[in-house]
Design an enzyme around this catalytic site. Structure first.
Site, mmCIF file in Angstrom:
data_model
loop_
_atom_site.group_PDB
_atom_site.id
_atom_site.type_symbol
_atom_site.label_atom_id
_atom_site.label_comp_id
_atom_site.label_asym_id
_atom_site.label_seq_id
_atom_site.Cartn_x
_atom_site.Cartn_y
_atom_site.Cartn_z
ATOM 1 N N THR A 1 0.978 -1.110 -0.104
ATOM 2 C CA THR A 1 -0.134 0.004 -0.003
ATOM 3 C C THR A 1 0.767 1.280 0.181
ATOM 4 O O THR A 1 2.203 1.122 -0.116
ATOM 5 C CB THR A 1 -0.900 0.119 1.167
ATOM 6 O OG1 THR A 1 -2.069 0.836 1.022
ATOM 7 C CG2 THR A 1 -0.122 0.479 2.509
ATOM 8 N N LYS B 1 -7.027 1.398 5.158
ATOM 9 C CA LYS B 1 -5.791 1.132 5.994
ATOM 10 C C LYS B 1 -5.585 2.548 6.930
ATOM 11 O O LYS B 1 -4.359 2.486 7.424
ATOM 12 C CB LYS B 1 -4.632 1.114 5.248
ATOM 13 C CG LYS B 1 -4.928 -0.512 4.281
ATOM 14 C CD LYS B 1 -4.167 -0.586 3.262
ATOM 15 C CE LYS B 1 -4.693 -1.421 2.026
ATOM 16 N NZ LYS B 1 -3.674 -1.551 0.929
#
Length: 177
Positions: free
Chosen positions: A7, A39
């Protein structure tokens, strides 16, 4: 900063605003498993932002531990970050966790890793994850050369990282203080 193929998380502080953003891609090897994961989060009942790169289950464990440290140290984010890093590095089970955290409030911002790193940036910009270096470079350039808000910088920098990094997508989530 270690690269996780996971990510991109970016945190920027500018004009008394702290903003954290992250993309939503979850990759398993070369396969995109999910595109809308979240996230980043505001920690429950507090003015603290957090984001992670790495294994999700590991990150949620670390979020919980960090939240306990924040309670233990009466909302002192710096002290909580140092104590989490110390415990993470020395505990046999925690040492195996594969994630990195970015935590911030309106005064402080830290990158926390399992190797004991607790890094506070000089310039109010932090990034982790696969596209972290792309987002970091973009954000630093925008901070130095534009009047964009912290939110605009996070948004634009994550878009740039998503255009470059195959482990980062354009499904961006943002939180701000």
């Amino acid at each position: 900063m270690s690269d996780f193929h996971s990510t991109t998380i970016l945190c920027v502080r500018r004009d008394n605003r702290t903003v954290i953003g992250g993309d939503g891609q979850v990759s398993l090897g070369p396969t995109i498993m999910k595109s809308g994961a979240r996230k980043i989060r505001k920690l429950a009942g507090r003015e603290i932002l957090s984001g992670f790169a790495g294994a999700s289950a590991d990150a949620f464990t670390l979020f919980e531990l960090f939240e306990k440290k924040v309670e233990q140290y009466q909302n002192n984010v710096g002290r909580a970050a140092v104590e989490l890093a110390r415990e993470w590095r020395t505990d046999r089970m925690l040492r195996r966790l594969e994630a990195m955290l970015v935590v911030a409030d309106n005064k402080e911002m830290y990158l926390i890793s399992g190797t004991g790193d607790v890094i506070a940036p000089d310039d109010g910009v932090l990034a982790v994850g696969s596209g972290g270096n792309y987002a970091l470079a973009s954000a630093r350039a925008l901070v130095a050369n534009t009047q964009m808000s912290a939110r605009e910088i996070v948004e634009k920098s994550l878009q740039i990282a998503a255009d470059i990094c195959i482990y980062t997508n354009h499904n961006i989530a943002i939180e701000e203080l």
